[in-house]
Design a protein around this motif. Structure first.
Motif, mmCIF file in Angstrom:
data_model
loop_
_atom_site.group_PDB
_atom_site.id
_atom_site.type_symbol
_atom_site.label_atom_id
_atom_site.label_comp_id
_atom_site.label_asym_id
_atom_site.label_seq_id
_atom_site.Cartn_x
_atom_site.Cartn_y
_atom_site.Cartn_z
ATOM 1 N N THR A 69 20.077 -17.102 53.879
ATOM 2 C CA THR A 69 20.060 -18.501 54.314
ATOM 3 C C THR A 69 21.139 -19.331 53.623
ATOM 4 O OG1 THR A 69 18.429 -19.086 52.608
ATOM 5 C CG2 THR A 69 17.581 -18.393 54.763
ATOM 6 N N ASN A 70 21.912 -18.664 52.738
ATOM 7 C CA ASN A 70 22.982 -19.359 52.008
ATOM 8 C C ASN A 70 22.432 -20.568 51.249
ATOM 9 O OD1 ASN A 70 25.666 -19.640 51.156
ATOM 10 N ND2 ASN A 70 26.164 -21.062 52.818
ATOM 11 N N THR A 71 21.283 -20.348 50.606
ATOM 12 C CA THR A 71 20.628 -21.413 49.853
ATOM 13 C C THR A 71 20.699 -21.108 48.359
ATOM 14 O OG1 THR A 71 19.048 -21.724 51.668
ATOM 15 C CG2 THR A 71 18.487 -22.723 49.549
ATOM 16 N N PRO A 72 21.445 -21.880 47.585
ATOM 17 C CA PRO A 72 21.463 -21.657 46.136
ATOM 18 C C PRO A 72 20.138 -22.085 45.520
ATOM 19 C CG PRO A 72 22.670 -23.646 46.673
ATOM 20 C CD PRO A 72 22.293 -23.018 47.989
ATOM 21 N N ALA A 73 19.835 -21.574 44.347
ATOM 22 C CA ALA A 73 18.591 -21.944 43.671
ATOM 23 C C ALA A 73 18.507 -23.453 43.480
ATOM 24 C CB ALA A 73 18.487 -21.217 42.340
ATOM 25 N N ALA A 74 19.643 -24.081 43.221
ATOM 26 C CA ALA A 74 19.660 -25.535 43.018
ATOM 27 C C ALA A 74 19.328 -26.300 44.293
ATOM 28 C CB ALA A 74 21.030 -25.969 42.498
ATOM 29 N N ALA A 119 4.573 -12.064 34.425
ATOM 30 C CA ALA A 119 5.890 -11.541 34.777
ATOM 31 C C ALA A 119 6.393 -12.156 36.082
ATOM 32 C CB ALA A 119 5.842 -10.023 34.890
ATOM 33 N N ILE A 120 5.480 -12.437 37.008
ATOM 34 C CA ILE A 120 5.851 -13.099 38.263
ATOM 35 C C ILE A 120 6.290 -14.528 37.978
ATOM 36 C CG2 ILE A 120 4.940 -14.030 40.421
ATOM 37 C CD1 ILE A 120 5.441 -11.120 40.705
ATOM 38 N N ARG A 121 5.536 -15.233 37.139
ATOM 39 C CA ARG A 121 5.893 -16.611 36.810
ATOM 40 C C ARG A 121 7.273 -16.667 36.151
ATOM 41 N NH1 ARG A 121 2.136 -20.133 39.118
ATOM 42 N NH2 ARG A 121 3.016 -21.702 37.726
ATOM 43 N N ARG A 122 7.538 -15.729 35.250
ATOM 44 C CA ARG A 122 8.834 -15.731 34.567
ATOM 45 C C ARG A 122 9.977 -15.489 35.543
ATOM 46 N NH1 ARG A 122 6.224 -12.460 30.782
ATOM 47 N NH2 ARG A 122 7.492 -10.657 31.396
ATOM 48 N N LEU A 123 9.731 -14.655 36.556
ATOM 49 C CA LEU A 123 10.756 -14.372 37.549
ATOM 50 C C LEU A 123 11.239 -15.670 38.200
ATOM 51 C CD1 LEU A 123 10.464 -11.513 40.193
ATOM 52 C CD2 LEU A 123 11.357 -13.748 40.816
ATOM 53 N N PHE A 124 10.290 -16.565 38.508
ATOM 54 C CA PHE A 124 10.651 -17.822 39.164
ATOM 55 C C PHE A 124 11.155 -18.856 38.163
ATOM 56 C CE2 PHE A 124 8.207 -15.706 42.359
ATOM 57 C CZ PHE A 124 8.807 -16.098 43.539
ATOM 58 N N GLU A 125 10.559 -18.881 36.981
ATOM 59 C CA GLU A 125 10.992 -19.848 35.976
ATOM 60 C C GLU A 125 12.412 -19.568 35.500
ATOM 61 O OE1 GLU A 125 7.923 -19.569 33.093
ATOM 62 O OE2 GLU A 125 6.480 -20.749 34.266
ATOM 63 N N SER A 126 12.862 -18.310 35.626
ATOM 64 C CA SER A 126 14.233 -17.987 35.225
ATOM 65 C C SER A 126 15.254 -18.491 36.234
ATOM 66 C CB SER A 126 14.386 -16.463 35.064
ATOM 67 O OG SER A 126 14.288 -15.794 36.318
ATOM 68 N N ARG A 127 14.794 -18.835 37.443
ATOM 69 C CA ARG A 127 15.704 -19.279 38.503
ATOM 70 C C ARG A 127 15.548 -20.759 38.827
ATOM 71 N NH1 ARG A 127 17.292 -15.198 42.418
ATOM 72 N NH2 ARG A 127 16.955 -13.108 41.598
ATOM 73 N N ASP A 134 8.069 -2.489 40.964
ATOM 74 C CA ASP A 134 7.528 -3.407 41.971
ATOM 75 C C ASP A 134 8.138 -4.791 41.810
ATOM 76 O OD1 ASP A 134 5.765 -1.340 42.824
ATOM 77 O OD2 ASP A 134 4.401 -1.852 41.197
ATOM 78 N N LEU A 135 8.285 -5.244 40.561
ATOM 79 C CA LEU A 135 8.907 -6.544 40.313
ATOM 80 C C LEU A 135 10.342 -6.573 40.830
ATOM 81 C CD1 LEU A 135 7.656 -7.240 36.672
ATOM 82 C CD2 LEU A 135 6.938 -8.432 38.745
ATOM 83 N N ALA A 136 11.037 -5.441 40.685
ATOM 84 C CA ALA A 136 12.419 -5.372 41.159
ATOM 85 C C ALA A 136 12.491 -5.554 42.667
ATOM 86 C CB ALA A 136 13.046 -4.040 40.743
ATOM 87 N N ARG A 137 11.561 -4.957 43.398
ATOM 88 C CA ARG A 137 11.548 -5.094 44.859
ATOM 89 C C ARG A 137 11.157 -6.511 45.271
ATOM 90 N NH1 ARG A 137 8.202 -0.502 47.671
ATOM 91 N NH2 ARG A 137 9.150 -1.510 49.490
ATOM 92 N N ILE A 138 10.223 -7.113 44.542
ATOM 93 C CA ILE A 138 9.820 -8.495 44.823
ATOM 94 C C ILE A 138 10.990 -9.437 44.581
ATOM 95 C CG2 ILE A 138 8.369 -10.377 43.950
ATOM 96 C CD1 ILE A 138 6.144 -8.262 43.558
ATOM 97 N N GLU A 139 11.755 -9.198 43.505
ATOM 98 C CA GLU A 139 12.918 -10.033 43.205
ATOM 99 C C GLU A 139 14.031 -9.802 44.227
ATOM 100 O OE1 GLU A 139 15.497 -11.475 39.349
ATOM 101 O OE2 GLU A 139 14.522 -9.510 39.283
#
Length: 432
Positions: free
Chosen positions: A367-372, A388-396, A352-357
């Motif tokens: 949208t051609n939007t980099p994480a930065a 695990a959801i928080r880490r997904l975003f904190e890694s980016r 499920d995390l893989a599909r969310i990511e």
């Protein structure tokens, strides 16, 4: 006069908010269960002798839950009805010999919460703005069908205008009220049935906030799927999943399809009325471990779906705070007492995390939007607390860019704010 009514029709909870100029206010609901500013998206139906033989008493939200708990076996209970909206396979459900379509159920729910809202509902609203997911729940959702069903349900309430807006867009409008500078905002809305993303550029011109939608994506995976992973791994084996039955001189596996009914617990009340449930009861006699299937039958017969999911949800919430916790569900006895570790839970939800990511990758790529290029990330919805959801975003994204809040109210208030805009048409989201 309030100009707009925002209606967040959620999988788990629903909220109404009214706009009055630049301000919004939640409608409060007073029922037999007390007064709240949000409603569980649930319905109960119960024959009421004082209303005539054919009459059915309908309750919604917490009052429906109380009716169901106080009258087990007599009250028909439905929750998460939104998950049926985009399903062509769902043509209705029988309630006391009357078929109720999705439109009937949505209309009944809104009618009751309007009753509970009282005078707040009786204001003259010029328009209603209804939230919709970017991607409806289901394996093959038909969004045009879902919006058609929404429209039929809402048509009987006489609103001059009905608009549909993506739920994360509404959450973004709510969040943008606290912005001090221009910003490109990524909103991640984690509901019960769907995860939705929107990227919006907010700018201030002459003291007036303007917003430009950049792009959206979504996936029909969210908190309910996480609950199912716990049930499927911890509970289902206790009630016969993976066990066998005898058929003449062969040993066959108990059909796993029976356990798919735990995907969303409200399906159990429908399963109870199907031939499959009658077949399950017959299977007990030839089961190698009949006590397990008997426990399954008892869960359904005694309408234990709701308290089971309450126990599962509480376990999931504790795992957001602790590395491990104990799960126990009294109707299944001591055999249900098990230690659940966060690390195991995260391995169960990995698909499920893989599909969310993947959906997050999609909105950034399309949208051609980099994480930065994202100035702020706003996470909303209860599932956003899962580590695990928080880490997904904190890694980016840097942690200082990530904010959360308004888990229950943000979407409805955002919808009401959008309802005040003169350019509302550019924010509407119809079927593709």
């Amino acid at each position: 006069m309030a100009k707009a009514l925002g209606f967040d029709f959620g999988t788990t909870n629903s909220v109404l908010a009214a706009s009055t100029g630049d301000m919004t206010q939640s409608l409060s609901f007073t029922s037999s269960a007390g007064t709240t500013d949000s409603m569980r998206t649930a319905l109960s139906f119960m024959k009421h002798p004082q209303m005539g033989a054919a009459a059915v008493k309908i309750e919604a939200g917490q009052a429906a839950i109380r009716e169901f708990i106080d009258n087990p076996g007599d009250a028909r209970f439905l929750q998460s009805i939104k998950t049926f909206a985009a399903s062509p396979l769902f043509q209705g459900t029988l309630i006391f010999a009357r078929r109720n379509t999705f439109e009937d159920l949505m209309r009944a729910f809104l009618t009751r919460i309007a009753d509970y809202a009282g005078e707040d509902w009786k204001q003259e609203f010029g328009r209603i703005v209804v939230g919709r997911p970017v991607q409806f729940a289901g394996s093959n959702p038909d969004e045009a069908l879902a919006l058609e069903r929404y429209g039929k349900a809402l048509s009987s309430f006489g609103f001059p205008e009905v608009h549909y807006v993506y739920e994360p867009v509404a959450a973004a409008f709510f969040f943008a009220q606290q912005l001090k500078t221009d910003a490109t905002v990524l909103v991640a809305d984690f509901g019960g049935g769907t995860t939705d993303y929107s990227i919006i550029r907010f700018e201030s011109h002459a003291g007036k906030l303007t917003a430009v939608p950049v792009g959206h994506s979504g996936v029909g995976v969210a908190g309910d799927h996480f609950d199912f992973r716990i049930i499927d791994t911890v509970v289902s084996p206790l009630i016969g999943k993976g066990s066998q039955f005898r058929s003449f001189d062969k040993l066959l596996d108990v059909p796993s399809s029976y356990y798919a009914n735990f995907g969303r617990w409200n399906q159990l009340s429908i399963f109870k009325t199907l031939k499959d449930f009658a077949d399950l009861k017959q299977l007990v006699r030839s089961a190698v471990e009949p006590e397990k299937l008997e426990a399954f039958v008892d869960l359904v017969d005694h309408d234990e779906g709701y308290p089971l999911y309450q126990a599962i949800s509480a376990t999931k919430m504790r795992l957001s705070l602790e590395e491990e916790t104990e799960f126990h569900f009294a109707p299944l006895g001591e055999k249900s007492r098990q230690t659940v570790r966060r690390s195991d839970f995260e391995s169960w939800i990995a698909p499920d995390l893989a599909r969310i990511e993947q959906a997050l990758d999609e909105v950034l790529t399309v949208t051609n939007t980099p994480a930065a290029g994202i100035d702020k990330v706003f996470l909303t919805g209860g599932t956003s607390f899962v580590p695990a959801i928080r880490r997904l975003f904190e890694s980016r994204f840097d942690a200082h860019r990530i904010e959360s809040g308004g888990e229950l109210l943000s979407i409805a208030h955002g919808l009401a704010l959008i309802g005040e805009r003169d350019d509302i048409e550019r924010w509407t989201a119809m079927a593709a």
